[in-house]
Design a protein around this motif. Structure first.
Motif, PDB file in Angstrom:
ATOM      1  N   MET A  99       4.695  23.491  28.864  1.00  0.00           N
ATOM      2  CA  MET A  99       4.079  22.203  28.547  1.00  0.00           C
ATOM      3  C   MET A  99       2.789  22.380  27.754  1.00  0.00           C
ATOM      4  O   MET A  99       2.485  21.568  26.874  1.00  0.00           O
ATOM      5  CB  MET A  99       3.809  21.403  29.819  1.00  0.00           C
ATOM      6  N   ASP A 100       2.024  23.427  28.064  1.00  0.00           N
ATOM      7  CA  ASP A 100       0.799  23.686  27.310  1.00  0.00           C
ATOM      8  C   ASP A 100       1.103  23.992  25.845  1.00  0.00           C
ATOM      9  O   ASP A 100       0.429  23.499  24.945  1.00  0.00           O
ATOM     10  CB  ASP A 100       0.025  24.854  27.929  1.00  0.00           C
ATOM     11  N   VAL A 101       2.118  24.802  25.611  1.00  0.00           N
ATOM     12  CA  VAL A 101       2.494  25.133  24.239  1.00  0.00           C
ATOM     13  C   VAL A 101       3.023  23.893  23.528  1.00  0.00           C
ATOM     14  O   VAL A 101       2.673  23.631  22.378  1.00  0.00           O
ATOM     15  CB  VAL A 101       3.539  26.267  24.230  1.00  0.00           C
ATOM     16  N   HIS A 102       3.828  23.115  24.213  1.00  0.00           N
ATOM     17  CA  HIS A 102       4.407  21.915  23.598  1.00  0.00           C
ATOM     18  C   HIS A 102       3.349  20.879  23.240  1.00  0.00           C
ATOM     19  O   HIS A 102       3.380  20.298  22.157  1.00  0.00           O
ATOM     20  CB  HIS A 102       5.445  21.290  24.528  1.00  0.00           C
ATOM     21  N   SER A 103       2.419  20.636  24.154  1.00  0.00           N
ATOM     22  CA  SER A 103       1.447  19.574  23.916  1.00  0.00           C
ATOM     23  C   SER A 103       0.233  20.044  23.119  1.00  0.00           C
ATOM     24  O   SER A 103      -0.641  19.243  22.820  1.00  0.00           O
ATOM     25  CB  SER A 103       0.987  18.971  25.242  1.00  0.00           C
ATOM     26  N   ALA A 104       0.189  21.335  22.801  1.00  0.00           N
ATOM     27  CA  ALA A 104      -0.930  21.908  22.052  1.00  0.00           C
ATOM     28  C   ALA A 104      -2.263  21.585  22.714  1.00  0.00           C
ATOM     29  O   ALA A 104      -3.261  21.307  22.066  1.00  0.00           O
ATOM     30  CB  ALA A 104      -0.917  21.435  20.598  1.00  0.00           C
ATOM     31  N   SER A 105      -2.258  21.620  24.026  1.00  0.00           N
ATOM     32  CA  SER A 105      -3.482  21.347  24.777  1.00  0.00           C
ATOM     33  C   SER A 105      -4.172  22.672  25.102  1.00  0.00           C
ATOM     34  O   SER A 105      -3.772  23.731  24.622  1.00  0.00           O
ATOM     35  CB  SER A 105      -3.141  20.588  26.063  1.00  0.00           C
ATOM     36  N   VAL A 106      -5.196  22.600  25.910  1.00  0.00           N
ATOM     37  CA  VAL A 106      -5.901  23.806  26.327  1.00  0.00           C
ATOM     38  C   VAL A 106      -4.893  24.710  27.018  1.00  0.00           C
ATOM     39  O   VAL A 106      -4.179  24.285  27.930  1.00  0.00           O
ATOM     40  CB  VAL A 106      -7.062  23.444  27.279  1.00  0.00           C
ATOM     41  N   PHE A 107      -4.825  25.959  26.587  1.00  0.00           N
ATOM     42  CA  PHE A 107      -3.834  26.882  27.137  1.00  0.00           C
ATOM     43  C   PHE A 107      -4.132  27.149  28.607  1.00  0.00           C
ATOM     44  O   PHE A 107      -5.197  27.638  28.949  1.00  0.00           O
ATOM     45  CB  PHE A 107      -3.825  28.179  26.334  1.00  0.00           C
ATOM     46  N   GLY A 108      -3.214  26.797  29.454  1.00  0.00           N
ATOM     47  CA  GLY A 108      -3.362  26.974  30.887  1.00  0.00           C
ATOM     48  C   GLY A 108      -3.671  25.695  31.633  1.00  0.00           C
ATOM     49  O   GLY A 108      -3.697  25.684  32.861  1.00  0.00           O
ATOM     50  N   GLU A 109      -3.882  24.615  30.920  1.00  0.00           N
ATOM     51  CA  GLU A 109      -4.227  23.333  31.545  1.00  0.00           C
ATOM     52  C   GLU A 109      -3.107  22.853  32.470  1.00  0.00           C
ATOM     53  O   GLU A 109      -3.322  22.607  33.658  1.00  0.00           O
ATOM     54  CB  GLU A 109      -4.493  22.312  30.446  1.00  0.00           C
ATOM     55  N   HIS A 110      -1.905  22.729  31.929  1.00  0.00           N
ATOM     56  CA  HIS A 110      -0.776  22.289  32.741  1.00  0.00           C
ATOM     57  C   HIS A 110      -0.338  23.381  33.713  1.00  0.00           C
ATOM     58  O   HIS A 110       0.108  23.087  34.820  1.00  0.00           O
ATOM     59  CB  HIS A 110       0.402  21.871  31.849  1.00  0.00           C
ATOM     60  N   ALA A 111      -0.450  24.635  33.288  1.00  0.00           N
ATOM     61  CA  ALA A 111      -0.051  25.742  34.161  1.00  0.00           C
ATOM     62  C   ALA A 111      -0.896  25.751  35.428  1.00  0.00           C
ATOM     63  O   ALA A 111      -0.375  25.930  36.537  1.00  0.00           O
ATOM     64  CB  ALA A 111      -0.171  27.066  33.422  1.00  0.00           C
ATOM     65  N   LEU A 112      -2.188  25.543  35.297  1.00  0.00           N
ATOM     66  CA  LEU A 112      -3.072  25.487  36.470  1.00  0.00           C
ATOM     67  C   LEU A 112      -2.721  24.292  37.357  1.00  0.00           C
ATOM     68  O   LEU A 112      -2.593  24.443  38.580  1.00  0.00           O
ATOM     69  CB  LEU A 112      -4.537  25.399  36.020  1.00  0.00           C
ATOM     70  N   ALA A 113      -2.543  23.143  36.746  1.00  0.00           N
ATOM     71  CA  ALA A 113      -2.237  21.937  37.528  1.00  0.00           C
ATOM     72  C   ALA A 113      -0.895  22.071  38.242  1.00  0.00           C
ATOM     73  O   ALA A 113      -0.786  21.760  39.435  1.00  0.00           O
ATOM     74  CB  ALA A 113      -2.241  20.713  36.620  1.00  0.00           C
ATOM     75  N   TYR A 114       0.133  22.542  37.550  1.00  0.00           N
ATOM     76  CA  TYR A 114       1.451  22.686  38.163  1.00  0.00           C
ATOM     77  C   TYR A 114       1.448  23.749  39.254  1.00  0.00           C
ATOM     78  O   TYR A 114       2.124  23.607  40.269  1.00  0.00           O
ATOM     79  CB  TYR A 114       2.508  23.033  37.118  1.00  0.00           C
ATOM     80  N   THR A 115       0.693  24.825  39.044  1.00  0.00           N
ATOM     81  CA  THR A 115       0.622  25.881  40.052  1.00  0.00           C
ATOM     82  C   THR A 115      -0.056  25.378  41.321  1.00  0.00           C
ATOM     83  O   THR A 115       0.444  25.606  42.426  1.00  0.00           O
ATOM     84  CB  THR A 115      -0.140  27.095  39.484  1.00  0.00           C
ATOM     85  N   LEU A 116      -1.181  24.695  41.177  1.00  0.00           N
ATOM     86  CA  LEU A 116      -1.858  24.148  42.352  1.00  0.00           C
ATOM     87  C   LEU A 116      -1.006  23.080  43.037  1.00  0.00           C
ATOM     88  O   LEU A 116      -0.938  23.019  44.270  1.00  0.00           O
ATOM     89  CB  LEU A 116      -3.218  23.578  41.966  1.00  0.00           C
ATOM     90  N   LEU A 117      -0.351  22.250  42.241  1.00  0.00           N
ATOM     91  CA  LEU A 117       0.531  21.227  42.796  1.00  0.00           C
ATOM     92  C   LEU A 117       1.650  21.867  43.612  1.00  0.00           C
ATOM     93  O   LEU A 117       1.934  21.444  44.735  1.00  0.00           O
ATOM     94  CB  LEU A 117       1.108  20.383  41.663  1.00  0.00           C
ATOM     95  N   SER A 118       2.263  22.908  43.072  1.00  0.00           N
ATOM     96  CA  SER A 118       3.339  23.591  43.786  1.00  0.00           C
ATOM     97  C   SER A 118       2.833  24.276  45.044  1.00  0.00           C
ATOM     98  O   SER A 118       3.507  24.262  46.071  1.00  0.00           O
ATOM     99  CB  SER A 118       4.015  24.615  42.876  1.00  0.00           C
ATOM    100  N   TYR A 119       1.669  24.876  44.951  1.00  0.00           N
ATOM    101  CA  TYR A 119       1.107  25.546  46.130  1.00  0.00           C
ATOM    102  C   TYR A 119       0.931  24.546  47.281  1.00  0.00           C
ATOM    103  O   TYR A 119       1.343  24.805  48.407  1.00  0.00           O
ATOM    104  CB  TYR A 119      -0.231  26.199  45.790  1.00  0.00           C
ATOM    105  N   PHE A 120       0.325  23.409  46.987  1.00  0.00           N
ATOM    106  CA  PHE A 120       0.081  22.432  48.043  1.00  0.00           C
ATOM    107  C   PHE A 120       1.373  21.737  48.489  1.00  0.00           C
ATOM    108  O   PHE A 120       1.504  21.384  49.663  1.00  0.00           O
ATOM    109  CB  PHE A 120      -0.986  21.419  47.615  1.00  0.00           C
ATOM    110  N   ALA A 121       2.337  21.570  47.586  1.00  0.00           N
ATOM    111  CA  ALA A 121       3.624  20.993  47.985  1.00  0.00           C
ATOM    112  C   ALA A 121       4.362  21.947  48.919  1.00  0.00           C
ATOM    113  O   ALA A 121       4.947  21.518  49.920  1.00  0.00           O
ATOM    114  CB  ALA A 121       4.467  20.690  46.757  1.00  0.00           C
ATOM    115  N   ILE A 122       4.319  23.235  48.623  1.00  0.00           N
ATOM    116  CA  ILE A 122       4.961  24.212  49.499  1.00  0.00           C
ATOM    117  C   ILE A 122       4.224  24.290  50.831  1.00  0.00           C
ATOM    118  O   ILE A 122       4.841  24.457  51.879  1.00  0.00           O
ATOM    119  CB  ILE A 122       5.033  25.590  48.793  1.00  0.00           C
ATOM    120  N   THR A 123       2.916  24.138  50.794  1.00  0.00           N
ATOM    121  CA  THR A 123       2.126  24.180  52.027  1.00  0.00           C
ATOM    122  C   THR A 123       2.513  23.060  52.985  1.00  0.00           C
ATOM    123  O   THR A 123       2.585  23.277  54.196  1.00  0.00           O
ATOM    124  CB  THR A 123       0.620  24.087  51.691  1.00  0.00           C
ATOM    125  N   ILE A 124       2.787  21.877  52.468  1.00  0.00           N
ATOM    126  CA  ILE A 124       3.085  20.738  53.343  1.00  0.00           C
ATOM    127  C   ILE A 124       4.576  20.420  53.422  1.00  0.00           C
ATOM    128  O   ILE A 124       4.951  19.388  53.979  1.00  0.00           O
ATOM    129  CB  ILE A 124       2.311  19.480  52.898  1.00  0.00           C
TER     130      ILE A 124
END
Length: 174
Positions: free
Chosen positions: A72-97
């Motif tokens: 998604m970061d490559v596709h949207s030409a946004s800050v590299f790692g922006e979506h990766a960080l958000a999706y990773t944290l989202l997945s971590y907390f989703a797996i936690t609960i």
């Protein structure tokens, strides 16, 4: 579909790996469709990713979330790692609960997941602003509310292939 006497969820078949991959790829393709930037739409990729994080945490984990975020970061030409960080944290907390969330009805699950969707979206906004981006209007946060509102429908659609048929043969085991 009949529930057991206590009201718990019905017995489900094991999930097929190909179905998980296809559902994530369809969600990714829907996210890659070019739309007007001012149009606020639910994030289908986040919805499907969190669904599989909760239902199959060993199969779809943080690595999958990071990979999808980088795409998604490559596709949207946004800050590299922006979506990766958000999706990773989202997945971590989703797996936690994930064990706790499965006890609730789909509507209550959506209420429990709304803060996760909001936090992921706020994370992308914070990263964008940290590198000099403009603060978007608060209207953009309605994306998280729409994503949470679609949770019961997504759960119905993604669980459909795993449900046992109504007219099953009583002479054979599950």
């Amino acid at each position: 579909m009949a529930l057991n006497p206590v009201g718990a969820s019905p017995i489900l078949r094991p999930v097929k790996l190909w179905f998980v991959i296809v559902s994530l790829m369809v969600a990714l393709l829907l996210k890659l469709v070019p739309v007007d930037r001012n149009l606020v739409l639910p994030d289908i990729l986040v919805l499907v990713l969190v669904f599989w994080n909760i239902r199959q945490p060993r199969l779809v984990g943080i690595g999958v979330a990071w990979t999808l975020g980088m795409i998604m970061d490559v596709h949207s030409a946004s800050v590299f790692g922006e979506h990766a960080l958000a999706y990773t944290l989202l997945s971590y907390f989703a797996i936690t609960i994930h064990r706790r969330v499965l006890w609730f009805s789909p509507g209550m699950q959506a209420v429990h997941l709304l803060p996760l969707f909001l936090a992921a979206q706020i994370m992308t906004i914070a990263v964008r602003m940290a590198v000099g981006g403009m603060m978007p209007s608060l209207w953009i946060l309605s994306e998280s509310f729409m994503t949470a509102a679609l949770w019961p429908l997504a759960q119905f659609v993604l669980l459909a292939p795993q449900k046992l048929p109504e007219n099953r043969d009583n002479d054979r085991p599950i």
